[in-house]
Design a protein around this motif. Structure first.
Motif, PDB file in Angstrom:
ATOM      1  N   GLU A 144       0.835  -1.213   0.000  1.00 34.86           N
ATOM      2  CA  GLU A 144       0.000   0.000   0.000  1.00 34.86           C
ATOM      3  C   GLU A 144       0.866   1.258   0.000  1.00 34.86           C
ATOM      4  OE1 GLU A 144      -3.238   0.371  -0.290  1.00 34.86           O
ATOM      5  OE2 GLU A 144      -4.297  -1.289   0.677  1.00 34.86           O
TER       6      GLU A 144
ATOM      7  N   ASN B  35       1.377   4.011  -3.080  1.00 35.49           N
ATOM      8  CA  ASN B  35       1.246   5.464  -2.965  1.00 35.49           C
ATOM      9  C   ASN B  35       2.477   6.172  -3.513  1.00 35.49           C
ATOM     10  OD1 ASN B  35      -1.258   5.285  -1.800  1.00 35.49           O
ATOM     11  ND2 ASN B  35      -0.511   5.426   0.305  1.00 35.49           N
TER      12      ASN B  35
ATOM     13  N   SER C 254      -4.339   4.388  -6.501  1.00 35.81           N
ATOM     14  CA  SER C 254      -5.175   4.894  -5.401  1.00 35.81           C
ATOM     15  C   SER C 254      -6.633   4.993  -5.812  1.00 35.81           C
ATOM     16  CB  SER C 254      -4.719   6.297  -4.999  1.00 35.81           C
ATOM     17  OG  SER C 254      -3.444   6.266  -4.420  1.00 35.81           O
TER      18      SER C 254
ATOM     19  N   GLY D  83      -5.743   3.007   2.086  1.00 34.91           N
ATOM     20  CA  GLY D  83      -4.565   2.134   2.095  1.00 34.91           C
ATOM     21  C   GLY D  83      -3.519   2.455   3.146  1.00 34.91           C
TER      22      GLY D  83
HETATM   23 MG   LIG Z   1      -3.061   4.274  -1.390  1.00 37.32          MG
END
Ligand SMILES: [Mg+2]
Ligand SMILES: Nc1ncnc2c1ncn2[C@@H]1O[C@H](COP(=O)(O)OP(=O)(O)OP(=O)(O)O)[C@@H](O)[C@H]1O
Length: 633
Positions: free
Chosen positions: A68, A72, A129, A134
């Motif tokens: 996660e 990002n 995303s 997340g």
């Molecule tokens: Mg994320």
């Protein structure tokens, strides 16, 4: 017996939260009590309890939670992402850091980012995303504190911390994300992780590429903008050891982010650069391409099709493009590689038949995808399916907010299943044929071993094989005969020249027949060569010869056994191979003896005797091998 309904005990006032567990947050208890009394507003989310519950979002593994953060980082412009899994030598506790050189966040952006549902790409379907969850849920699933640092100029680190215990102790009805704190330096424990080698990989000088080597150097190396997620109190990890965690992360992330890595993004785990691993064996930069000794580095693309798949179950729903590709692994080039190479380096048996890639990031891979009619089976080891889709297809693929797996819905699966059905069956058939052919070739190669050794022993035999003094004409005739013989003994991996060469050099040759009326073996001495014929229709072949051969293959180290769970055992393999070679030599020596005796025979009655002997022996053996199958007979 007392009647429960007629109890006269006074009613004890019940604590409305009597059923709350021991570890429930105290602040939450106070807030709820207040609310139950009708005191104050009730927020839609009860922060003190919800944040604790979100710790159990259910990530498959530490690696899948860490993805996660990496998601990002790549989504928000990082060229380099570093993951650290650092274990303290003293108390064995583990800290995790993910740092990137992406765009970073403004303080206001960071504050939003740390709220549940807070996202700069909410419901976007073109990037990774989408859910605004997340970073928070993944962080909490590992550690009760999640620290975020972000900067958009050097040495201006904004920090927000989510601390489950601290939040749980708050007594406010509504909770807010704390305000970002500006610091010109990072905490020492974090700096240590970023500037010192981790204890794994060992030999840190060679195998670790540090981000920075000192506190002073660090700000320059962190660059003008970036983000750090720091989990300082990891209490839920899939493994206890730094090495196991890091190795798992390297293996998985190399595959999950293969497209990003192959496009030049850098990903490190414990200061080790992660290489892309392409389970479809197409990427020229994939790790498999560097495995030593490969003559072929690519799989074969059988087809690539674009399908229009509805985005929802609704009949009028618009469609989205999904690309389905089918690949065949280079069986002929790879199947003779050692088991270790196939299993560990190439990961042929790694349950990676079908890979699902969402917006260039792999979200699932597996050997069984029931919705597509694909089940784990060794016949699928040498093929791959890759399915590419965008976030538009999330409903059809059943993408949950933690993006760690697909659960295909039938309205999406149907067309893909139809598309794959026939080509998959055809490919499986093709691969099965290749396997059979290969197995036959292998068995001939053990046969050749016996021929080679028996020929080698000719120099030390007490009596040499009968020879004839040949005239030039006879020699030319012999050459012709050998050529004719070569045609019948040619193996698939040999050229005409090679087989002729082999036959000229060898004094012993083996061939097979399949004939119900033939003895289990036959031998003749012809063209100055012992020619052994093994009858594959006789129970001797089926019960003795072939099982030995199969056993030798199954336990062979350095062969492509099809049962991926069977461990190669070089000792067993050698023993069985030797037994097979020995068995063949038993026949060669018998044949040789008969050839000698026949040559000394003045009356010419030995040959027919040997023939009869073989026939009788064969029948006796057949009856013995067949008896005892049914004990009552
Ligand atoms: Mg994320
Ligand atoms: N490394 C980063 N660099 C820049 N911005 C980031 C970074 N990590 C998170 N953010 C910001 O924080 C927001 C929230 O991240 P989070 O992972 O919680 O949710 P998301 O990525 O938006 O959605 P999803 O739940 O699908 O992951 C992101 O939308 C982004 O704006």
């Amino acid at each position: 017996m007392s009647d429960l309904n007629t109890t006269t005990e006074p009613q004890i006032p019940v604590d409305p939260l009597a059923q709350w567990g021991e570890s429930a947050p105290r602040g939450g208890r106070a807030v709820l009590n207040r609310m139950l009394k009708g005191d104050g507003k009730v927020p839609l989310f009860l922060g003190q309890t919800l944040i604790k519950s979100l710790r159990d979002q259910g990530y498959n593994s530490t690696t899948s939670a860490l993805c996660e953060f990496v998601d990002n980082s790549f989504q928000w412009g990082a060229e380099e992402v570093r993951v650290y899994i650092a274990q303290s030598k003293r108390d064995k506790s583990i800290r995790i850091v993910v740092v990137d050189n992406g765009g970073g966040m403004t303080p206001a952006g960071q504050r939003v980012a740390m709220s549940f549902g807070g996202s700069m790409a909410y419901e976007a379907r073109t990037g990774i995303s989408r859910f605004g969850m997340g970073m928070k849920t993944a962080g909490l699933s590992i550690s009760p504190t999640v620290d975020n640092y972000t900067w958009q100029e050097p040495r201006a680190y904004y920090n927000v911390t989510l601390d489950v215990n601290e939040i749980g102790s708050k007594r406010d009805n509504t909770l807010e994300v704390p305000e970002p704190q500006l610091n010109d330096d990072l905490p020492s424990d974090l700096v240590d992780i970023l500037t010192k080698p981790t204890s794994w990989p060992k030999n840190s000088h060679e195998s670790q590429t540090l981000l920075a080597t000192s506190r002073d150097e660090l700000p320059g190396c962190l660059g003008n903008s970036g983000t750090i997620v720091y989990l300082s109190d990891c209490d839920r990890l899939s493994y206890k050891k730094e090495q196991t965690l890091a190795e798992h992360a390297i293996k998985e992330m190399g595959r999950v982010y293969r497209r990003f890595i192959s496009q030049g993004k850098r990903l490190y785990v414990n200061n080790r650069l992660v290489e892309a691993f392409d389970p479809t064996y197409q990427m020229p930069t994939g790790r498999h391409a560097r495995v030593e000794g490969l003559t072929e580095t690519r799989s074969r693309l059988i087809f690539s099709r674009i399908l229009e798949i509805p985005v929802s179950d609704n009949e009028t729903a618009p469609t989205t493009r999904v690309t389905v590709k089918l690949f065949a692994l280079p069986y002929e080039a790879w199947s003779s590689l050692s088991r270790k190479v196939l299993k560990n380096d190439l990961q042929v048996y790694g349950d990676s038949t079908v890979s699902f890639v969402r917006n260039d990031r792999e979200v699932d891979i597996g050997a069984t995808v029931r919705a597509l009619g694909i089940n784990k089976h060794s016949s699928n080891n040498w093929l791959r399916v890759e399915i590419d889709f965008t976030g538009e297809a999330d409903e059809g693929f059943g993408i949950a907010s933690n993006k760690q797996g697909v659960r295909l819905r039938d309205f999406a699966a149907e067309k893909i299943r139809e598309l794959l059905e026939e080509p998959l069956a055809a490919l499986r058939k093709e691969l099965a044929e290749l396997r059979t052919k290969h197995a036959a070739l292998k068995s001939v190669s053990t046969v050749s071993e016996a021929e080679r050794r028996a020929t080698g022993a000719e120099g030390v035999q007490a009596e040499s094989l009968p020879t004839e003094a040949l005239t030039d004409d006879q020699k030319a005739d012999l050459e012709k005969n050998l050529q004719a013989l070569a045609i019948g003994l040619k193996r698939d991996d040999e050229t005409d020249e090679q087989v002729f060469d082999r036959i000229k050099k060898s004094k012993f040759l083996t061939r097979t027949v399949h004939d119900d009326y033939h003895p289990f073996f036959d031998s003749e001495y012809k063209y100055e060569r012992i020619i052994l014929t093994v009858n594959t229709a006789h129970p001797f072949y089926q019960k003795v010869w072939e099982p030995l051969e199969t056993l030798a293959k199954a336990s062979a180290a350095g062969t492509a056994g099809e049962d991926e769970d069977a461990e190669a055992n070089p000792n067993t393999s050698n023993t069985v191979t030797e037994a097979l070679v020995g068995l063949q030599m038993l026949f060669f020596s018998l044949a040789r003896t008969q050839a000698q005796l026949a040559a000394q025979d003045k009356d010419g009655d030995r040959k027919p005797l040997f023939k009869r002997f073989r026939k009788e022996w064969s029948d006796n053996l057949e009856r013995q091998l067949q008896s005892g199958l049914n004990a009552d007979e």
